[in-house]
Design a protein around this motif. Structure first.
Motif, PDB file in Angstrom:
ATOM      1  N   ASP A   1     -88.462 -45.831  -5.872  1.00 27.93           N
ATOM      2  CA  ASP A   1     -87.590 -44.695  -6.157  1.00 27.93           C
ATOM      3  C   ASP A   1     -88.385 -43.400  -6.010  1.00 27.93           C
ATOM      4  O   ASP A   1     -89.580 -43.365  -6.298  1.00 27.93           O
ATOM      5  CB  ASP A   1     -87.055 -44.815  -7.587  1.00 27.93           C
ATOM      6  CG  ASP A   1     -86.212 -43.612  -7.971  1.00 27.93           C
ATOM      7  OD1 ASP A   1     -85.175 -43.391  -7.316  1.00 27.93           O
ATOM      8  OD2 ASP A   1     -86.591 -42.876  -8.900  1.00 27.93           O
ATOM      9  N   ALA A   2     -87.715 -42.338  -5.586  1.00 27.74           N
ATOM     10  CA  ALA A   2     -88.406 -41.063  -5.348  1.00 27.74           C
ATOM     11  C   ALA A   2     -88.731 -40.335  -6.649  1.00 27.74           C
ATOM     12  O   ALA A   2     -89.537 -39.406  -6.664  1.00 27.74           O
ATOM     13  CB  ALA A   2     -87.543 -40.174  -4.458  1.00 27.74           C
ATOM     14  N   GLY A   3     -88.085 -40.747  -7.740  1.00 21.40           N
ATOM     15  CA  GLY A   3     -88.296 -40.064  -9.012  1.00 21.40           C
ATOM     16  C   GLY A   3     -89.314 -40.761  -9.901  1.00 21.40           C
ATOM     17  O   GLY A   3     -89.992 -40.120 -10.697  1.00 21.40           O
TER      18      GLY A   3
ATOM     19  N   LEU B   1     -88.164 -38.864 -14.691  1.00 21.80           N
ATOM     20  CA  LEU B   1     -88.949 -40.101 -14.867  1.00 21.80           C
ATOM     21  C   LEU B   1     -90.223 -40.125 -14.035  1.00 21.80           C
ATOM     22  O   LEU B   1     -90.716 -41.192 -13.685  1.00 21.80           O
ATOM     23  CB  LEU B   1     -88.088 -41.331 -14.532  1.00 21.80           C
ATOM     24  CG  LEU B   1     -86.785 -41.508 -15.301  1.00 21.80           C
ATOM     25  CD1 LEU B   1     -86.126 -42.825 -14.932  1.00 21.80           C
ATOM     26  CD2 LEU B   1     -87.027 -41.453 -16.801  1.00 21.80           C
ATOM     27  N   THR B   2     -90.757 -38.947 -13.717  1.00 22.98           N
ATOM     28  CA  THR B   2     -91.943 -38.915 -12.855  1.00 22.98           C
ATOM     29  C   THR B   2     -93.223 -39.179 -13.647  1.00 22.98           C
ATOM     30  O   THR B   2     -94.327 -38.895 -13.178  1.00 22.98           O
ATOM     31  CB  THR B   2     -91.986 -37.577 -12.087  1.00 22.98           C
ATOM     32  OG1 THR B   2     -90.685 -37.358 -11.539  1.00 22.98           O
ATOM     33  CG2 THR B   2     -92.941 -37.618 -10.922  1.00 22.98           C
TER      34      THR B   2
ATOM     35  N   ALA C   1     -90.351 -36.653  -5.996  1.00 22.11           N
ATOM     36  CA  ALA C   1     -89.277 -35.739  -6.400  1.00 22.11           C
ATOM     37  C   ALA C   1     -89.766 -34.662  -7.368  1.00 22.11           C
ATOM     38  O   ALA C   1     -89.463 -33.476  -7.205  1.00 22.11           O
ATOM     39  CB  ALA C   1     -88.118 -36.530  -7.020  1.00 22.11           C
TER      40      ALA C   1
ATOM     41  N   MET D   1     -74.287 -46.640  -2.763  1.00 25.32           N
ATOM     42  CA  MET D   1     -75.475 -46.916  -3.583  1.00 25.32           C
ATOM     43  C   MET D   1     -75.781 -48.413  -3.669  1.00 25.32           C
ATOM     44  O   MET D   1     -76.676 -48.825  -4.406  1.00 25.32           O
ATOM     45  CB  MET D   1     -75.292 -46.345  -4.986  1.00 25.32           C
ATOM     46  CG  MET D   1     -75.489 -44.852  -5.055  1.00 25.32           C
ATOM     47  SD  MET D   1     -77.188 -44.412  -4.613  1.00 25.32           S
ATOM     48  CE  MET D   1     -76.993 -42.638  -4.441  1.00 25.32           C
TER      49      MET D   1
ATOM     50  N   VAL E   1     -82.216 -35.730  -4.712  1.00 25.97           N
ATOM     51  CA  VAL E   1     -82.913 -37.006  -4.901  1.00 25.97           C
ATOM     52  C   VAL E   1     -81.978 -38.162  -4.546  1.00 25.97           C
ATOM     53  O   VAL E   1     -80.878 -38.263  -5.080  1.00 25.97           O
ATOM     54  CB  VAL E   1     -83.415 -37.159  -6.356  1.00 25.97           C
ATOM     55  CG1 VAL E   1     -84.205 -38.451  -6.511  1.00 25.97           C
ATOM     56  CG2 VAL E   1     -84.277 -35.965  -6.763  1.00 25.97           C
TER      57      VAL E   1
ATOM     58  N   GLY F   1     -82.517 -34.356 -11.839  1.00 25.00           N
ATOM     59  CA  GLY F   1     -83.742 -33.759 -11.311  1.00 25.00           C
ATOM     60  C   GLY F   1     -84.765 -34.854 -11.135  1.00 25.00           C
ATOM     61  O   GLY F   1     -84.551 -35.799 -10.377  1.00 25.00           O
ATOM     62  N   SER F   2     -85.850 -34.775 -11.903  1.00 25.56           N
ATOM     63  CA  SER F   2     -86.885 -35.802 -11.804  1.00 25.56           C
ATOM     64  C   SER F   2     -87.524 -36.034 -13.173  1.00 25.56           C
ATOM     65  O   SER F   2     -88.718 -35.842 -13.361  1.00 25.56           O
ATOM     66  CB  SER F   2     -87.931 -35.366 -10.773  1.00 25.56           C
ATOM     67  OG  SER F   2     -88.785 -36.452 -10.478  1.00 25.56           O
TER      68      SER F   2
ATOM     69  N   PRO G   1     -81.780 -41.998  -4.915  1.00 24.69           N
ATOM     70  CA  PRO G   1     -82.507 -43.032  -5.652  1.00 24.69           C
ATOM     71  C   PRO G   1     -82.727 -44.306  -4.851  1.00 24.69           C
ATOM     72  O   PRO G   1     -81.993 -44.605  -3.906  1.00 24.69           O
ATOM     73  CB  PRO G   1     -81.612 -43.297  -6.866  1.00 24.69           C
ATOM     74  CG  PRO G   1     -80.256 -42.808  -6.497  1.00 24.69           C
ATOM     75  CD  PRO G   1     -80.451 -41.717  -5.493  1.00 24.69           C
ATOM     76  N   GLY G   2     -83.753 -45.042  -5.232  1.00 18.96           N
ATOM     77  CA  GLY G   2     -84.071 -46.318  -4.588  1.00 18.96           C
ATOM     78  C   GLY G   2     -84.440 -47.357  -5.626  1.00 18.96           C
ATOM     79  O   GLY G   2     -84.569 -47.051  -6.809  1.00 18.96           O
TER      80      GLY G   2
ATOM     81  N   ALA H   1     -81.884 -39.169 -10.916  1.00 20.43           N
ATOM     82  CA  ALA H   1     -81.726 -38.464  -9.633  1.00 20.43           C
ATOM     83  C   ALA H   1     -80.711 -37.334  -9.744  1.00 20.43           C
ATOM     84  O   ALA H   1     -80.850 -36.290  -9.107  1.00 20.43           O
ATOM     85  CB  ALA H   1     -81.306 -39.456  -8.541  1.00 20.43           C
TER      86      ALA H   1
ATOM     87  N   VAL I   1     -82.477 -44.800 -13.126  1.00 19.95           N
ATOM     88  CA  VAL I   1     -82.902 -44.271 -11.829  1.00 19.95           C
ATOM     89  C   VAL I   1     -81.804 -43.417 -11.182  1.00 19.95           C
ATOM     90  O   VAL I   1     -82.066 -42.315 -10.691  1.00 19.95           O
ATOM     91  CB  VAL I   1     -83.340 -45.453 -10.927  1.00 19.95           C
ATOM     92  CG1 VAL I   1     -83.480 -45.021  -9.480  1.00 19.95           C
ATOM     93  CG2 VAL I   1     -84.658 -46.046 -11.437  1.00 19.95           C
ATOM     94  N   SER I   2     -80.570 -43.898 -11.199  1.00 22.07           N
ATOM     95  CA  SER I   2     -79.487 -43.113 -10.572  1.00 22.07           C
ATOM     96  C   SER I   2     -79.173 -41.876 -11.405  1.00 22.07           C
ATOM     97  O   SER I   2     -78.887 -40.800 -10.862  1.00 22.07           O
ATOM     98  CB  SER I   2     -78.227 -43.962 -10.378  1.00 22.07           C
ATOM     99  OG  SER I   2     -77.785 -44.528 -11.587  1.00 22.07           O
TER     100      SER I   2
ATOM    101  N   ILE J   1     -79.542 -50.430  -8.206  1.00 22.76           N
ATOM    102  CA  ILE J   1     -80.023 -49.157  -8.767  1.00 22.76           C
ATOM    103  C   ILE J   1     -79.523 -49.042 -10.210  1.00 22.76           C
ATOM    104  O   ILE J   1     -78.327 -48.884 -10.448  1.00 22.76           O
ATOM    105  CB  ILE J   1     -79.484 -47.961  -7.947  1.00 22.76           C
ATOM    106  CG1 ILE J   1     -79.788 -48.116  -6.454  1.00 22.76           C
ATOM    107  CG2 ILE J   1     -80.013 -46.647  -8.520  1.00 22.76           C
ATOM    108  CD1 ILE J   1     -81.109 -47.611  -6.003  1.00 22.76           C
TER     109      ILE J   1
END
Lengths: 241, 241
Positions: free
Chosen positions: B82-84, A123-124, B89, A16, B105, A120-121, B107-108, A117, A113-114, A109
């Motif tokens: 990040d994908a989330g 923080l979308t 995601a 990571m 997921v 799930g998701s 993370p980025g 992940a 954020v980590s 990261i």
């Protein structure tokens, strides 16, 4: 000019870290950090001069880093997660101001954020990050921010939820959220020891999280009014029809 | 079980990807994404099957990914950052629910974190992330969140501040913050094209940022009441005495 890298190493596992994080560590002559995080570094950096200072000795850690840099050595100060999010970057800028030291922040990261992940998701959509540690922030301000987060219908990522010295803080936080209109069965979750040994993942309801046995290595997530539990994952819709 | 990786590639430059991001891309047979982000991928992935779908075609992109995975291929859906965090995601979880697809997921580094590193250390205390795009969120909700962020004295990271179709949104946002008590000379800044060609960094005052020529590839930061400009860097104190 002397250089200090404020490096975020991410949640801890080598995979990571960014390539830039490894490059900054390679370039450094000295690595300074909390001993637990020094212990997470890849073996290739074991030969470097390492300076560990205990928790709550952040100012001392910065002083040591600045003094090492003043001696002409390139220094990396490592934080877990990101170096800027509650990390050492801010203090380094403050303490090095006026000196001939160039502070370069190498992002990592962060646990919001980590952890997201893993769950799930969550923080979308728009979110807040709040630390429950009242060692450096008065509790009234933390309380005000929790209320504001609920009023703004933000998803919440909570850092430093509690510790041995700060028992039941997550329960206190949940009570504040309930009073501000968050339902007890609001989808929520937590991740303990993200990406490290002893990782523990939970998704469920806020009232369950409030009663869970969580510690300072846990990141807690509380959904917004639209967050759902989908096959055990915490998912906040972005708004697609 | 079919697998889709929702991969965050970070701001775009190769050195800001994690090792896990590269591993997931290596393992994938197909890479799906917005063409601009596909173009940022390292050359070693150029030989993979790549499927680009235009902006605003996110649901189509997910459908294609799920259908590729149903065909037994491992798929990576890439997001910048990040994908989330406002990434793909969430939509993947929603659209794949009930199917035999495992969403993982990866993370980025999201723009709040990579942008903050360029500006100094603005996020060293509690913060909010808000998108000003009203394509998927009604403006009244965005307005409510900006007010809540100001009332909670959060640092603010603003995504999608404006675009050709959404002119003057950052000015509108600043007006809302002023009304909620944020001073016009509050330390603030922005980063355009973080870590990519055409990167542009500015730190100064909120009233200057509100008038700046910024676009959808810009991330804006507004300090909290304690944020300072220190030798041109945006620094939010953590609270050390």
């Amino acid at each position: 000019m002397n250089r200090i890298y404020a490096v975020g190493i991410g949640p801890g596992s080598e995979n990571m870290m960014t390539a830039e994080c490894r490059r900054a560590l390679s370039e450094s002559d000295v690595i300074v950090g909390y001993p637990v995080y020094l212990g997470l570094l890849p073996e290739e950096f074991a030969g470097k001069k390492q300076i560990g200072t205990p928790m709550r000795k952040e100012k001392e850690r910065c002083r040591m880093a600045i003094s090492e840099a003043a001696g002409g050595r390139t220094v990396a100060v490592v934080s877990s997660g990101d170096a800027g999010v509650y990390g050492m970057a801010g203090l380094l800028y403050e303490m090095a101001a006026g000196s001939d030291t160039d502070i370069v922040v190498v992002p990592g990261i962060t646990a919001a954020v980590s952890g997201a992940a893993k769950l799930g998701s969550p923080l979308t959509n728009d979110f807040c990050v709040v630390s429950l540690s009242d060692a450096l922030t008065p509790w009234e301000i933390i309380e005000k921010r929790l209320r504001a987060a609920a009023e703004g219908d933000f998803v919440l990522a909570i850092y430093n939820p509690q510790s041995k010295a700060r028992k039941d803080y997550i329960k206190k936080a949940a009570e504040i959220l309930y009073k501000a209109g968050v339902e007890k069965d609001r989808p929520a979750g937590y991740v303990k020891n993200i990406g490290r040994e002893g990782e523990e993942v939970f998704t469920g309801r806020l009232c369950e999280v409030a009663e869970a046995d969580i510690d300072m290595f846990t990141t807690v997530f509380v959904g917004n009014s639209g967050t759902k539990l989908l096959q055990g994952k915490l998912v906040t819709p972005r708004g697609y029809k």
